[in-house]
Design a protein around this motif. Structure first.
Motif, mmCIF file in Angstrom:
data_model
loop_
_atom_site.group_PDB
_atom_site.id
_atom_site.type_symbol
_atom_site.label_atom_id
_atom_site.label_comp_id
_atom_site.label_asym_id
_atom_site.label_seq_id
_atom_site.Cartn_x
_atom_site.Cartn_y
_atom_site.Cartn_z
ATOM 1 N N TRP A 33 0.213 -1.569 -0.505
ATOM 2 C CA TRP A 33 -0.338 0.012 0.439
ATOM 3 C C TRP A 33 0.777 1.436 -0.425
ATOM 4 N N GLY A 34 -0.183 2.208 -0.736
ATOM 5 C CA GLY A 34 1.094 3.408 -0.017
ATOM 6 C C GLY A 34 1.470 4.512 -1.174
ATOM 7 N N GLY A 35 2.542 5.682 -1.355
ATOM 8 C CA GLY A 35 3.111 5.972 -1.900
ATOM 9 C C GLY A 35 3.910 5.766 -3.027
ATOM 10 N N ALA A 36 4.253 6.659 -4.102
ATOM 11 C CA ALA A 36 4.731 5.874 -5.736
ATOM 12 C C ALA A 36 6.146 5.645 -4.009
ATOM 13 N N ASP A 37 6.895 6.387 -3.196
ATOM 14 C CA ASP A 37 7.952 5.654 -3.171
ATOM 15 C C ASP A 37 8.092 4.139 -2.672
ATOM 16 N N ALA A 38 6.991 4.083 -1.895
ATOM 17 C CA ALA A 38 6.657 2.642 -1.462
ATOM 18 C C ALA A 38 6.029 1.322 -2.081
ATOM 19 N N ILE A 39 5.272 1.947 -3.328
ATOM 20 C CA ILE A 39 5.506 0.695 -4.486
ATOM 21 C C ILE A 39 6.224 0.134 -5.316
ATOM 22 N N ASN A 40 7.383 1.696 -5.610
ATOM 23 C CA ASN A 40 8.159 1.393 -6.129
ATOM 24 C C ASN A 40 9.247 0.576 -5.544
ATOM 25 N N ASN A 41 9.830 1.220 -4.143
ATOM 26 C CA ASN A 41 10.730 0.175 -3.578
ATOM 27 C C ASN A 41 9.835 -1.629 -3.310
ATOM 28 N N ALA A 42 8.795 -1.455 -3.141
ATOM 29 C CA ALA A 42 8.172 -2.992 -3.672
ATOM 30 C C ALA A 42 8.980 -3.620 -4.303
ATOM 31 N N GLY A 43 8.265 -2.685 -5.383
ATOM 32 C CA GLY A 43 8.461 -2.835 -7.038
ATOM 33 C C GLY A 43 9.889 -4.364 -6.881
ATOM 34 N N ARG A 44 11.164 -3.512 -7.057
ATOM 35 C CA ARG A 44 12.661 -3.506 -6.402
ATOM 36 C C ARG A 44 12.610 -5.626 -6.369
ATOM 37 N N TYR A 45 11.727 -5.549 -5.346
ATOM 38 C CA TYR A 45 11.820 -6.871 -5.314
ATOM 39 C C TYR A 45 11.013 -8.155 -6.208
ATOM 40 N N VAL A 46 9.979 -7.765 -6.918
ATOM 41 C CA VAL A 46 9.191 -7.926 -8.122
ATOM 42 C C VAL A 46 10.330 -9.397 -8.766
ATOM 43 N N GLY A 47 9.942 -10.165 -8.629
ATOM 44 C CA GLY A 47 10.832 -11.696 -10.371
ATOM 45 C C GLY A 47 10.245 -12.606 -9.715
ATOM 46 N N PRO A 48 10.846 -13.610 -9.942
ATOM 47 C CA PRO A 48 10.733 -14.802 -10.555
ATOM 48 C C PRO A 48 10.282 -15.502 -9.467
ATOM 49 N N GLY A 49 8.888 -15.490 -9.139
ATOM 50 C CA GLY A 49 8.901 -16.898 -7.976
ATOM 51 C C GLY A 49 7.975 -15.403 -6.815
ATOM 52 N N VAL A 50 8.456 -13.943 -7.212
ATOM 53 C CA VAL A 50 7.873 -13.031 -5.700
ATOM 54 C C VAL A 50 6.515 -11.929 -7.449
ATOM 55 N N GLU A 51 5.282 -12.266 -6.496
ATOM 56 C CA GLU A 51 4.254 -11.456 -7.369
ATOM 57 C C GLU A 51 4.373 -10.317 -6.149
ATOM 58 N N LEU A 52 3.999 -9.056 -6.799
ATOM 59 C CA LEU A 52 3.222 -7.943 -6.644
ATOM 60 C C LEU A 52 2.041 -8.098 -6.481
ATOM 61 N N ILE A 53 1.057 -7.407 -5.431
ATOM 62 C CA ILE A 53 -0.324 -6.946 -5.682
ATOM 63 C C ILE A 53 -0.306 -5.982 -4.648
ATOM 64 N N ALA A 54 -0.289 -4.452 -5.883
ATOM 65 C CA ALA A 54 0.319 -3.070 -5.266
ATOM 66 C C ALA A 54 -1.813 -2.794 -5.236
ATOM 67 N N LEU A 55 -1.232 -1.607 -4.114
ATOM 68 C CA LEU A 55 -2.350 -1.124 -3.767
ATOM 69 C C LEU A 55 -1.851 0.574 -3.747
ATOM 70 N N ASP A 56 -1.516 1.128 -5.362
ATOM 71 C CA ASP A 56 -0.591 1.727 -5.021
ATOM 72 C C ASP A 56 -1.482 3.393 -5.298
ATOM 73 N N PRO A 57 -0.604 4.778 -5.001
ATOM 74 C CA PRO A 57 -1.312 6.070 -5.009
ATOM 75 C C PRO A 57 -2.678 5.987 -6.088
ATOM 76 N N LYS A 58 -3.199 6.815 -5.488
ATOM 77 C CA LYS A 58 -4.997 6.580 -6.173
ATOM 78 C C LYS A 58 -5.526 8.308 -5.702
ATOM 79 N N ARG A 59 -6.209 9.341 -6.944
ATOM 80 C CA ARG A 59 -6.708 10.147 -6.627
ATOM 81 C C ARG A 59 -8.270 9.797 -6.890
ATOM 82 N N SER A 60 -9.321 11.140 -5.974
ATOM 83 C CA SER A 60 -10.530 10.654 -6.875
ATOM 84 C C SER A 60 -10.993 11.970 -6.630
ATOM 85 N N MET A 61 -12.750 11.759 -7.828
ATOM 86 C CA MET A 61 -12.580 13.627 -8.139
ATOM 87 C C MET A 61 -15.103 12.947 -8.272
#
Length: 469
Positions: A231-259
């Protein structure tokens, strides 16, 4: 702040962390890191000995024990959140005392499982027929997960622990700096009343600074986890994404905006305008805009409306007054505004453009004069919203992408008319204006365009012999 690791509470705090105007102390994560991961999913066999009924019963009992008036750990989490959270104290008190237990109620849990997974798939093998005639069986198994959670509301900690239990997962939960304690307090409560229960033994909660290379490569290794839920802001998602690879899947609840998209009924100067003001105030004000479901910008269609700017300003004044009528248990003035927002509002007040209804720490409504959102629209917070008069919604919909989560639309007929276009553009949730923010949420629905509970499972297929002719 203690760590909770597989049924044990570690409170030998030696590492000091800086927050926003506060400090807190935790144990050293390196001293427990060897106990965090599971080398194999075979270590989750005890979880699969539990029935769904066992899990629901455990979570229901846990929910009853989380009131901070009766639970010292939760009281400590609440008191710390008063310093760390952007939410006012009275709103936090409502969440901790009245809301958290909702996520653990049996009817809520069962509905979420049935709608998003299907209890039969969690309880055993479900027979299906393959296209070639062979017998196929499908079952949902738990996964080894690492959770990087957000701290905009304590509910995120509760939801994470509930989802892990329902899917029979093994969880390592990294807590955020703006709510470092709630998940640990819930997990410690599990230890207090059921230290040897499989659900307790498969939850670990700790804090480290995001990006810490001394701990993260070990925690986020494919040898010990299958999925990262971030979860969280762009920094948190990008940091978690560094560890995605064979055997590790990312479920990203990334930054959103609403209107919000609002038809000309909002400018009738009568009951329609009054209703829109109340509805928009609810979406903007509940939980002080801390959730990404709350709009920062509301577009108002002025087609066929004379003297549109004056009417939009009248609507803005009505919205501001409606913000002041929201229940203080769910919405309240803040002690201080974010500095960047405060500076923009100060300039606007001085030059008179954009026009602002209200102001100060109680919130307000900023009215655009040129049909475009103001340059600081993304900084809207603490019950501030930007009203933008537009001739139609074509340009607005054309600019929508998958970064847009919730769109509140009014009247209802307009929502039905626009929902297909909004969905194609990338919006992930379309609601009636006034329904964007639900104090209790709805865990049985998809979130951010994905089905989180399903994604947290490993879907296993057992096939028989094909029926050759």
């Amino acid at each position: 702040m203690p760590f909770v690791v597989r049924g044990r509470i570690y409170d030998d705090a030696t590492i000091e962390h800086d927050g926003s105007g506060f400090r807190f102390v935790t144990p050293d994560p390196l001293e427990v890191q060897s106990e965090l991961g599971l080398d194999s999913t075979t270590g989750m066999a005890d979880l699969h000995s539990l029935s769904l009924g066992d899990i629901v019963e455990f979570l229901a009992e846990l929910g009853k024990r989380l009131n901070p008036d009766e639970n010292g750990l939760m009281r400590q989490a609440f008191e710390l959140s008063v310093f760390t959270s952007n939410l006012p104290e009275r709103v936090l008190r409502t969440i901790y005392s009245e809301q958290l237990d909702f996520f653990f109620r049996p009817e809520v849990l069962i509905e979420a499982v049935e709608r998003r997974i299907g209890a039969a798939f969690l309880e055993g093998w479900v027979d299906e027929q393959g296209p070639d005639g062979r017998t196929v069986r499908v079952r949902a198994y738990g996964a080894r997960t690492a959770h990087v959670i957000a701290g905009n509301t304590p509910g995120v900690a509760a939801i994470t622990i509930v989802r892990n239990a329902l899917t029979r997962g093994d969880a390592i939960i990294k807590t955020p700096r703006n709510d470092p304690m709630t998940a640990a307090a819930i997990a410690a409560t599990m230890v207090e009343f059921a230290p040897d229960h499989p659900l307790t033994r498969h939850v670990s909660v700790l804090y480290w600074r995001g990006g810490d290379q001394s701990i993260e490569p070990r925690v986020f290794s494919s040898a010990t986890i299958d999925k990262i839920v971030a979860w969280g802001g762009a920094d948190a998602i990008n940091n978690a994404g560094r560890y995605v690879g064979p055997g590790v899947e990312l479920i990203a609840l990334d930054p959103k905006r609403s209107m919000s998209l609002i038809g000309p009924v909002a400018l009738d100067g009568g009951p329609g305008q009054a209703e829109v003001a109340e509805r928009l105030a609810r979406d903007v004000g509940l939980f002080n805009q801390e959730g990404c479901v709350s709009p920062r910008v509301a577009y108002v269609c002025t087609e066929g409306v004379s003297d549109a700017q004056a009417r939009v300003r009248a609507l803005a004044s009505d919205v501001y007054r409606a913000l002041g009528r929201l229940p203080s248990s769910y919405s309240a003035p803040v002690e201080r505004l974010p500095q960047a927002l405060a500076e923009e509002l100060k300039v606007a007040k001085l030059v008179g453009d954009p026009w602002v209804a209200g102001g100060g720490t109680a919130g307000g409504v900023v009215v655009s004069s040129d049909g475009e959102a103001v340059e600081f629209a993304d900084q809207m917070a603490c019950r501030y919203v930007n009203l933008v008069p537009v001739e139609d919604f074509d340009g607005v919909i054309g600019d929508i992408t998958s970064t847009v989560q919730t769109v509140g639309v009014w009247p209802e007929s307009l929502r039905i008319e626009l929902r297909h276009r909004l969905s194609l553009a990338g919006a992930q949730r379309i609601v009636n204006l006034g329904g964007a923010t639900n104090p209790y949420g709805n865990q049985s629905l998809p979130q951010d365009g994905i089905e989180v509970l399903r994604r947290m499972c490993r879907w296993i297929v057992d096939e028989g012999e094909p029926a050759f002719e």
